[in-house]
Design a protein around this motif. Sequence first.
Motif, PDB file in Angstrom:
ATOM      1  N   LEU A 231      11.883  -9.716  47.060  1.00  0.00           N
ATOM      2  CA  LEU A 231      13.314  -9.511  46.863  1.00  0.00           C
ATOM      3  C   LEU A 231      13.947  -8.836  48.083  1.00  0.00           C
ATOM      4  CD1 LEU A 231      13.471  -8.208  43.193  1.00  0.00           C
ATOM      5  CD2 LEU A 231      13.988 -10.490  44.048  1.00  0.00           C
ATOM      6  N   ASP A 232      13.136  -8.167  48.869  1.00  0.00           N
ATOM      7  CA  ASP A 232      13.664  -7.384  49.982  1.00  0.00           C
ATOM      8  C   ASP A 232      13.383  -8.021  51.337  1.00  0.00           C
ATOM      9  OD1 ASP A 232      14.659  -5.559  48.214  1.00  0.00           O
ATOM     10  OD2 ASP A 232      12.833  -4.351  48.221  1.00  0.00           O
ATOM     11  N   ILE A 233      13.214  -9.339  51.336  1.00  0.00           N
ATOM     12  CA  ILE A 233      12.978 -10.019  52.614  1.00  0.00           C
ATOM     13  C   ILE A 233      14.017 -11.124  52.775  1.00  0.00           C
ATOM     14  CG2 ILE A 233      11.355 -11.423  53.939  1.00  0.00           C
ATOM     15  CD1 ILE A 233       9.107 -10.146  52.316  1.00  0.00           C
ATOM     16  N   ASP A 234      14.617 -11.174  53.963  1.00  0.00           N
ATOM     17  CA  ASP A 234      15.485 -12.300  54.238  1.00  0.00           C
ATOM     18  C   ASP A 234      14.603 -13.460  54.656  1.00  0.00           C
ATOM     19  OD1 ASP A 234      18.110 -13.585  54.802  1.00  0.00           O
ATOM     20  OD2 ASP A 234      17.206 -13.735  56.789  1.00  0.00           O
ATOM     21  N   MET A 235      14.630 -14.543  53.865  1.00  0.00           N
ATOM     22  CA  MET A 235      13.656 -15.616  54.043  1.00  0.00           C
ATOM     23  C   MET A 235      13.852 -16.387  55.347  1.00  0.00           C
ATOM     24  SD  MET A 235      11.385 -15.485  51.858  1.00  0.00           S
ATOM     25  CE  MET A 235      11.118 -14.367  50.487  1.00  0.00           C
ATOM     26  N   PHE A 236      15.078 -16.478  55.823  1.00  0.00           N
ATOM     27  CA  PHE A 236      15.259 -17.216  57.067  1.00  0.00           C
ATOM     28  C   PHE A 236      14.671 -16.443  58.247  1.00  0.00           C
ATOM     29  CE2 PHE A 236      17.741 -18.667  60.781  1.00  0.00           C
ATOM     30  CZ  PHE A 236      17.238 -19.959  60.809  1.00  0.00           C
ATOM     31  N   HIS A 237      14.908 -15.135  58.255  1.00  0.00           N
ATOM     32  CA  HIS A 237      14.271 -14.333  59.304  1.00  0.00           C
ATOM     33  C   HIS A 237      12.750 -14.473  59.229  1.00  0.00           C
ATOM     34  CE1 HIS A 237      18.093 -12.379  60.269  1.00  0.00           C
ATOM     35  NE2 HIS A 237      17.494 -11.800  61.296  1.00  0.00           N
ATOM     36  N   LEU A 238      12.220 -14.486  58.006  1.00  0.00           N
ATOM     37  CA  LEU A 238      10.773 -14.606  57.829  1.00  0.00           C
ATOM     38  C   LEU A 238      10.292 -15.952  58.376  1.00  0.00           C
ATOM     39  CD1 LEU A 238       8.209 -13.360  56.585  1.00  0.00           C
ATOM     40  CD2 LEU A 238       8.733 -14.600  54.481  1.00  0.00           C
ATOM     41  N   LEU A 239      11.022 -17.014  58.032  1.00  0.00           N
ATOM     42  CA  LEU A 239      10.654 -18.342  58.502  1.00  0.00           C
ATOM     43  C   LEU A 239      10.605 -18.379  60.038  1.00  0.00           C
ATOM     44  CD1 LEU A 239      10.288 -21.446  57.916  1.00  0.00           C
ATOM     45  CD2 LEU A 239      12.756 -21.616  58.325  1.00  0.00           C
ATOM     46  N   VAL A 240      11.662 -17.883  60.669  1.00  0.00           N
ATOM     47  CA  VAL A 240      11.732 -17.935  62.130  1.00  0.00           C
ATOM     48  C   VAL A 240      10.571 -17.144  62.731  1.00  0.00           C
ATOM     49  CG1 VAL A 240      13.098 -17.253  64.139  1.00  0.00           C
ATOM     50  CG2 VAL A 240      14.211 -18.329  62.188  1.00  0.00           C
ATOM     51  N   GLY A 241      10.335 -15.950  62.171  1.00  0.00           N
ATOM     52  CA  GLY A 241       9.238 -15.127  62.676  1.00  0.00           C
ATOM     53  C   GLY A 241       7.901 -15.845  62.550  1.00  0.00           C
ATOM     54  N   LEU A 242       7.628 -16.401  61.380  1.00  0.00           N
ATOM     55  CA  LEU A 242       6.339 -17.062  61.153  1.00  0.00           C
ATOM     56  C   LEU A 242       6.173 -18.263  62.071  1.00  0.00           C
ATOM     57  CD1 LEU A 242       6.015 -16.931  57.256  1.00  0.00           C
ATOM     58  CD2 LEU A 242       4.395 -15.982  58.903  1.00  0.00           C
ATOM     59  N   VAL A 243       7.194 -19.110  62.137  1.00  0.00           N
ATOM     60  CA  VAL A 243       7.080 -20.322  62.940  1.00  0.00           C
ATOM     61  C   VAL A 243       6.886 -19.967  64.414  1.00  0.00           C
ATOM     62  CG1 VAL A 243       8.356 -22.343  63.770  1.00  0.00           C
ATOM     63  CG2 VAL A 243       8.348 -21.771  61.341  1.00  0.00           C
ATOM     64  N   LEU A 244       7.634 -18.960  64.881  1.00  0.00           N
ATOM     65  CA  LEU A 244       7.571 -18.658  66.312  1.00  0.00           C
ATOM     66  C   LEU A 244       6.339 -17.838  66.681  1.00  0.00           C
ATOM     67  CD1 LEU A 244      11.334 -18.095  67.164  1.00  0.00           C
ATOM     68  CD2 LEU A 244       9.977 -20.179  67.241  1.00  0.00           C
ATOM     69  N   ALA A 245       5.737 -17.155  65.697  1.00  0.00           N
ATOM     70  CA  ALA A 245       4.528 -16.393  66.001  1.00  0.00           C
ATOM     71  C   ALA A 245       3.290 -17.255  65.833  1.00  0.00           C
ATOM     72  CB  ALA A 245       4.445 -15.164  65.088  1.00  0.00           C
TER      73      ALA A 245
ATOM     74  N   LEU B 136      15.692 -17.714  41.791  1.00  0.00           N
ATOM     75  CA  LEU B 136      15.588 -17.756  40.332  1.00  0.00           C
ATOM     76  C   LEU B 136      15.512 -16.351  39.741  1.00  0.00           C
ATOM     77  CD1 LEU B 136      13.214 -20.775  39.755  1.00  0.00           C
ATOM     78  CD2 LEU B 136      15.620 -20.595  39.129  1.00  0.00           C
ATOM     79  N   LEU B 137      14.795 -15.482  40.416  1.00  0.00           N
ATOM     80  CA  LEU B 137      14.670 -14.114  39.888  1.00  0.00           C
ATOM     81  C   LEU B 137      16.017 -13.397  39.879  1.00  0.00           C
ATOM     82  CD1 LEU B 137      11.349 -12.832  41.542  1.00  0.00           C
ATOM     83  CD2 LEU B 137      11.757 -13.288  39.121  1.00  0.00           C
ATOM     84  N   THR B 138      16.842 -13.688  40.865  1.00  0.00           N
ATOM     85  CA  THR B 138      18.100 -12.947  40.958  1.00  0.00           C
ATOM     86  C   THR B 138      19.286 -13.749  40.457  1.00  0.00           C
ATOM     87  OG1 THR B 138      18.388 -13.750  43.207  1.00  0.00           O
ATOM     88  CG2 THR B 138      17.345 -11.612  42.961  1.00  0.00           C
TER      89      THR B 138
ATOM     90  N   ARG C 144      10.803  -3.376  38.551  1.00  0.00           N
ATOM     91  CA  ARG C 144      11.903  -2.410  38.454  1.00  0.00           C
ATOM     92  C   ARG C 144      13.249  -3.117  38.452  1.00  0.00           C
ATOM     93  NH1 ARG C 144      12.441   1.390  42.872  1.00  0.00           N
ATOM     94  NH2 ARG C 144      14.201   2.116  41.644  1.00  0.00           N
ATOM     95  N   TYR C 145      13.345  -4.152  39.274  1.00  0.00           N
ATOM     96  CA  TYR C 145      14.603  -4.889  39.325  1.00  0.00           C
ATOM     97  C   TYR C 145      14.897  -5.537  37.974  1.00  0.00           C
ATOM     98  CZ  TYR C 145      17.766  -8.756  40.034  1.00  0.00           C
ATOM     99  OH  TYR C 145      18.800  -9.648  39.880  1.00  0.00           O
TER     100      TYR C 145
ATOM    101  N   ALA D 255      19.404  -6.015  43.634  1.00  0.00           N
ATOM    102  CA  ALA D 255      18.907  -6.911  44.673  1.00  0.00           C
ATOM    103  C   ALA D 255      20.023  -7.853  45.073  1.00  0.00           C
ATOM    104  CB  ALA D 255      17.715  -7.711  44.147  1.00  0.00           C
ATOM    105  N   ILE D 256      19.872  -8.402  46.265  1.00  0.00           N
ATOM    106  CA  ILE D 256      20.870  -9.356  46.768  1.00  0.00           C
ATOM    107  C   ILE D 256      20.763 -10.667  45.997  1.00  0.00           C
ATOM    108  CG2 ILE D 256      21.554 -10.677  48.811  1.00  0.00           C
ATOM    109  CD1 ILE D 256      22.103  -7.740  49.162  1.00  0.00           C
ATOM    110  N   ARG D 257      21.906 -11.256  45.674  1.00  0.00           N
ATOM    111  CA  ARG D 257      21.905 -12.559  45.005  1.00  0.00           C
ATOM    112  C   ARG D 257      22.287 -13.641  45.998  1.00  0.00           C
ATOM    113  NH1 ARG D 257      22.415 -11.462  39.467  1.00  0.00           N
ATOM    114  NH2 ARG D 257      22.939  -9.277  39.126  1.00  0.00           N
ATOM    115  N   TYR D 258      21.954 -14.876  45.613  1.00  0.00           N
ATOM    116  CA  TYR D 258      22.211 -15.992  46.522  1.00  0.00           C
ATOM    117  C   TYR D 258      23.098 -17.027  45.861  1.00  0.00           C
ATOM    118  CZ  TYR D 258      18.435 -13.645  48.831  1.00  0.00           C
ATOM    119  OH  TYR D 258      17.677 -12.694  49.435  1.00  0.00           O
ATOM    120  N   PRO D 259      23.921 -17.735  46.607  1.00  0.00           N
ATOM    121  CA  PRO D 259      24.152 -17.550  48.045  1.00  0.00           C
ATOM    122  C   PRO D 259      24.961 -16.276  48.315  1.00  0.00           C
ATOM    123  CG  PRO D 259      25.700 -19.144  47.170  1.00  0.00           C
ATOM    124  CD  PRO D 259      24.783 -18.775  46.045  1.00  0.00           C
ATOM    125  N   ARG D 260      24.673 -15.657  49.439  1.00  0.00           N
ATOM    126  CA  ARG D 260      25.460 -14.478  49.826  1.00  0.00           C
ATOM    127  C   ARG D 260      26.877 -14.924  50.178  1.00  0.00           C
ATOM    128  NH1 ARG D 260      20.412 -12.613  53.295  1.00  0.00           N
ATOM    129  NH2 ARG D 260      20.646 -14.768  53.915  1.00  0.00           N
TER     130      ARG D 260
END
Length: 1754
Positions: free
Chosen positions: A1409-1423, A1457-1459, A1581-1582, A1589-1594
Amino acid sequence: MASELESEVQAIDRSLLECSPEETSGKWLQATDLTREVYQHLAHYVPKIYCRGPNPFPQKEDMLAQHILLGPMEWYICGEDPAFGFPKLEQSNKPSHLCGRVFKVGEPTYSCRDCAVDPTCVLCMECFLGSIHRDHRYRMTTSGGGGFCDCGDTEAWKEGPYCQKHELNTSEIEEEEDPLIHLSEDVIARTYNIFAIMFRYAVEILTWEKESELPADLEMVEKSDTYYCMLFNDEVHTYEQVIYTLQKAVNCTQKEAIGFATTVDRDGRRSVRYGDFQYCEQAKSVIVRNTSRQTKPLKVQVMHSSIVAHQNFGLKLLSWLGSIIGYSDGLRRILCQVGLQEGPDGENSSLVDRLMLSDSKLWKGARSVYHQLLMSSLLMDLKYKKLFAVQFAKNYQQLQRDFMEDDHERAVSVTALSVQFFTAPTLARMLITEENLMTVIIKTFMDHLRHRDAQGRFQFERYTALQAFKFRRVQSLILDLKYVLISKPTEWSDDLRQKFLEGFDAFLELLKCMQGMDPITRQVGQHIEMEPEWEAAFTLQMKLTHVISMMQDWCALDEKVLIEAYKKCLAVLMQCHGGFTDGEQPISLSFCGHSVETIRYCVSQEKVSIHLPVSRLLAGLHVLLSKSEVAYKFPELLPLSELSPPMLIEHPLRCLVLCAQVHAGMWRRNGFSLVNQIYYYHDVKCRREMFDKDIVMLQTGVSMMDPNHFLMIMLSRFELYHVFSTQDYGKRFCSDITHKDVVQQNNTLIEEMLYLIIMLVGERFSPGVGQVNATDEIKREIIHQLSIKPMAHSELVKSLPEDENKETGMESVIEAVAHFKKPGLTGRGMYELKPECAKEFNLYFYHFSRAEQSKAEEAQRKLKRKNREDTALPPPVLPPFCPLFASLVNILQSDVMLYIMETILQWAVERNGYAWSESMLQRVLHLIGMALQEEKQHLENVTEEHVVTFTFTLKISKPGEAPNNTPSILAMLETLQNAPYLEVHKDMIKWILKTFNAIKKIRESSSTSPVAETEGTIMEETSRDKDKAERKRKAEIARLRREKIMAQMSEMQRHFIDENKELFQQTLELDASTSAVLDNSPVVSDMTLTALGPAQTQVPEQRQFVTCILCQEEQEVKVESKAMVLAAFVQRSTVLSKNRSKFNDDPEKYDPLFMHPDLSCGTYTGSCGHIMHAHCWQRYFDSVQAKEQRRQQRLRLHTSYDVENGEFLCPLCECLSNTVIPLLLPPRNIFKSRLNFSDQPNLTQWIRTISQQIKALQVLRKEGSTPNTASSDNLENMDEFHFPEGFRPDFHPKNPYSESIKEMLTTFGTATYKVGLKVHPNEEDPRVPIMCWGSCAYTIQSIERILTDEDRPLFGPLPCRLDDCLRSLTRFAAAHWTVASLSVVQGHFCKLFASLVPNGSHGDIPCILDIDMFHLLVGLVLAFPALQCQDFSGISLDTGDLHIFHLVTMAHIVQILLTSCTEENGMDQENPTEEELAVLALYKTLHWYTGSALKEIPCGWHLWRSVRAGIMPFLKCSALFFHYLNGVPSPPDIQVSGTSHFEHLCNYLSLPNNLIGLFQENSEITNSLIESWCRNSEVKRYLEGKRDAIRYPRESNKLIDLPEDYSSLINQASNFSCPKLGGDKSRAPTLCLVCGTLLCSQSYCCQTELEGEDVGACTAHTYSCGSGVGIFLRVRECQVLFLAGKTKGCFYSPPYLDDYGETDQGLRRGNPLHLCKERFKKIQMLWHQHSITEEIGHAQEANQTLVGIDWQHL
Ligand SMILES: [Zn+2]
Ligand SMILES: [Zn+2]
Ligand SMILES: [Zn+2]
Ligand SMILES: [Zn+2]
Ligand SMILES: [Zn+2]
Ligand SMILES: [Zn+2]
Ligand SMILES: [Zn+2]
């Protein structure tokens, strides 16, 4: 010590609280000597309550005072518990129909331009909104404090005096009702008693001047040695001086000193030390010593604490009285009675008198308290307002005298109350008749201007600073005079007539002191040594302008008064000049057979003055006489017989000659002061009572004398007499060059003289001079202004004279003469002259400056050329003169005039040397034109019995008489018509000849008089040419129409370019930088395009050539070649933030690996797209840096960019930059091609393999990090561990890039790290690669937001600088790992991977819930390449990308779905689709794994919809990312806007259209993944509602909503008080447009420390709200403020416009302002695009003064 004091105070409190108000009042009721009783009470208690220590405790003091001191009084008044008594009083009271709300500083006030009697009549916002005036033309201002709402005052409004609320109270007003009838006798008596005692007490104690002794009846038995050192406010010392002195004198911190100084400034005094006498005295002497050096010292007093205590209570008492009388008009009446009752000392000894007369001795706080009481009492009671006004008038002189000595602003002086009486028409009239107010004011004024010269005129030369200061103060008296005159009487009584004329006499005395002041003499030889003082005299003139006009207006209302005033004025003028010869030598002139007596006088040799108010007033009165009925019916009754025309014209003529000579350059040595005087003489602010009236005076003179005589005198004053009386003057100079200067000077003088004659005959648009009305006059002004160019409303207003009500009268006529053109996104609305008005254009309009005249001439000729007309600008047809001025036209046909014309034409014909000029000729032609127009009109309007005496045509056809035998004027014109050197004037001459013929025809047909025979050639010619001309005309019309169409088309094109400026510029830029980027064009158009994975569309490699903007060399972008770079600007950003309260206080320790989905702070990279060689850039950058350092040392100047922080301006477009991005080819292709296997693992297998590889790395790392372990153990462990097949952790790939590219990769990476984290650069830091990936992700997200918000397609035509920037940034981020440590990047990958596939070895990983998935994607792909490069098992990079993408997408779906908002939707669906069924199934799984904590299952349709909506931004960002990473062209479908493109995106991204299919395809692993995600304690807890937690779309962030009407913002700001000091003053309330916080800007009180520097509230706010960037609205200024960092800022035009399409920065004009949504959107755009900093940079480059502003203190 402190606690001891505290407990002592508390002990006192307890005993105090036992005192009962009821008992005390009971005692008072019994008392025989009430005064003594009450005084004893006060003497005992007041010092026990107030002033118990160094600092005041206002709340406690107020509480105790209410209980012990005020309570008993309230009981006494009511005779019962006031809690019951006062409501009873209130009930029986009839509420007032007056509003009387007293304005706070900054509160909006409204005045109706249609109905207010004068501009000082204002309404509060509430009343305004409930009044009829809200639909009228109103003006809005902000109050400076003081003054009150005039709602309900019937005298203040011509219409609608009541708002809805106050209207209610008017129904039962009968005449004047005594408010006391609502009170019982007892209450009246008791109130009277107590008010009398308390008011007297307050007055006595506030005006008490002894410092350590109390009045006898308040003196205490035992007196402690406690004193205050009291510091008083003055207007001489600055804040800084006071703060500095205090720190020295009382040993306080700077902060305390600021506090003291602020209070002193606000309240007028503040104790700065408390203690025994000695101690305080010591501080006093230090302060006095320290501040007495340059100026008079600060005022300090050492005062006994009991005196301060009584004074504080005195103030409290006055406010209490103010609130008590609010209960009942009866109580108010009693207080008024008490206040105005004459005291024991006779006249002017009432309590109110005593307060007023000591006003200037009181401190600011005391003044404002008692002023407020006066406003809520005396000014609210109509009966007593009158009595008060009389007292005020009686004391007027003394009050003004005190005010002169006082150094406080007028706003805090009691004299400022004058506006309340003087503007009320009946009061003003009463004061004039009964108190002779006009005379009093004028005499008081004269008393204060004592400095006179020998002739009794004012003298401002060698004025001391003190005198100048007094002069400024004394000007407020003129304002008072203006108030008195502002409403004009409708009826005149004999009394009023007499008193007005008495005032008029006094006024003439004043003007007499001005007549001829500041005389000047022409300087010859040397320049003047010192510029003489001139401003004071002009200030006086300017301030008096409206008063002079109003005096005339008053006179105009009554014939008797007018004639009397005229006589008086004439008498004074005679006195001024002692007849007309003034002691000068008489001479006689003769010319053309005429002769005249005059005096010998030369402007260029003798004294001359520009100030002639008496003559000008007489001119004004003369015009009024001319307008009056008497002038038409019985002109013999007018007092004209005493007039001596030569005397009347003498002085105005001198003044005009002075102007001419200055223009001819004869006064050059007199310096700027004269230039300025001449400027103001003609300026719109003064001309009405200066230049205009001089013209009128000359017109008056000419109309009463022989025009030949006038012209001769004029020739003599212009010092041109000899030129025209000398035979062959022209010939004499034709070859003689020695007198060139003199000749040229004379030429200019001749031009000026001709111009003056044109004005005398042509300027007849003042009512009274010509037969016109005021509307015609203003129309003509506007026509001429708009003839110069189209103008905005405010520009036009500025060019027109305002009357005393600040009106120009423009609105009533503007529509008749102009079209309004609305403004676009920038710029202003414009008025354009209607074409039919062009014929009224007069080239020699007398209010044109020279520059305006030539501009107007050019514009009008251009217009004529455009319309295919001839370019002659003939004089317009003029209205007839009034009878008194009628004979003026004869000047045109007078002998002298004809002689002058003839002479000049002769010169032109003979064309000898420089004895003539074209402008001279042009003016003569204009004069001839005027004469012809005049004659034509005379002929057209002739009636049977009249004979036309205007026979100009006859006169000009006659040849000159002997002995010259010159040809006739007409003949000369015909000669000149064909002169090749007069091409410009040909059309005008043609026009003259044509008109001449027309007149001849009229004369012939009516045969009223015989016409002399003339050459008929012209006539014949015209008739012969008629047919030809007609044909020509038709052809012309056709061509014209064609041309018009062409012009329209090109106009449209221009418009298009304007509107699409950005686009257009970019195409230009594209051409300029010749970057041959082609991959947006679909190369493989037929295929389905896939951006990633094994099925990725293969794109043939394209070669890319770019040109360096610095050296212009072209180069190919290649892996091994020298680096090419783009100028770039990296900045921190909170534009996408969903949590502005987050603040990162320790950047050194901050771990940026996981971006929180609130995106609270990101790093944005922008670029202008300009390409350079890396080495070229480096050289450029070094030179900029060196240059700036030198410059800063030398000049201490700031620049718009911060060199020390690595900033520079792009060498091509000057865009602010702080680093460069290297240009790269798609980096994946370099690694990908190495291996290519067909058999690739599925997601489950892949995750397993990667997990094993990660484990292996971790094992290796653990061993590596424990150096104690022997290497043999190492091997053993290795054996134990099953090593994945084909994985070679010892392999290190070779970096394929050239050294230069590697260097740039490091440079840009480090810059991103430095700016993004606000830390010192360190290229080794493990966070560098994370920041690079983060910036790439954040920038893509920002762009996606903008495109979506604006409804633009994802892959539509992106501005090419954005396209270039995103491509370079993505490729850079993908290549950066090659210059970072392999193990560091692997470590990052492992940790990122663990957030989705937990492996138990990382403890601090956030839940999904506390991860921005696009940042995660970019990090994973580029690393990932860092891991993959050691993998030789055959898994390709593409496979990895695809699986990573799928994995993150799945996590995101779960996250959504969770949020998702799971509101119950009871509708059962008929036929659920496949997707809906799948998503329901997935939701059930989640429900299961969350232990049923997830809400009940909603319907599938709803779920699927929220998944689709929630994941769209992610898919779009991913599509952009892979597009730029892999260079696969975008599918054509996504290049257009419209539908959501969900399916197209899925295809492009290699996703199934049913996204849930991802889970079904990989069912082996999905359940365990979902379980691990859902079992997280944070998720639990959420779901339990314990966290958010942040909901989508922001949602996209928007700037705050602004109200439609600007005044509601002002109102909001006026209710805002400084958050630190409280109180009512925030000087510059400023609204943050991002979050809506109101700040107290630009003020000491709210400065805070930031990074070791003092910064203002705005700068401090930007650090928390905008990461250093701020967008504000300065509410009082109506100005948008952009801030960036501490040193950069600019002002930007606000999104509020008036009805004329203009902004009002500074709120000076006060037109109602309304929100312009488009402009506000533009500001929001700048913010979304991260262009604020760039905007500031451009503004600062364009306007260097902006750089010098201390932005950080705002
Ligand atoms: Zn009001
Ligand atoms: Zn009202
Ligand atoms: Zn109105
Ligand atoms: Zn280069
Ligand atoms: Zn550039
Ligand atoms: Zn403040
Ligand atoms: Zn904010």
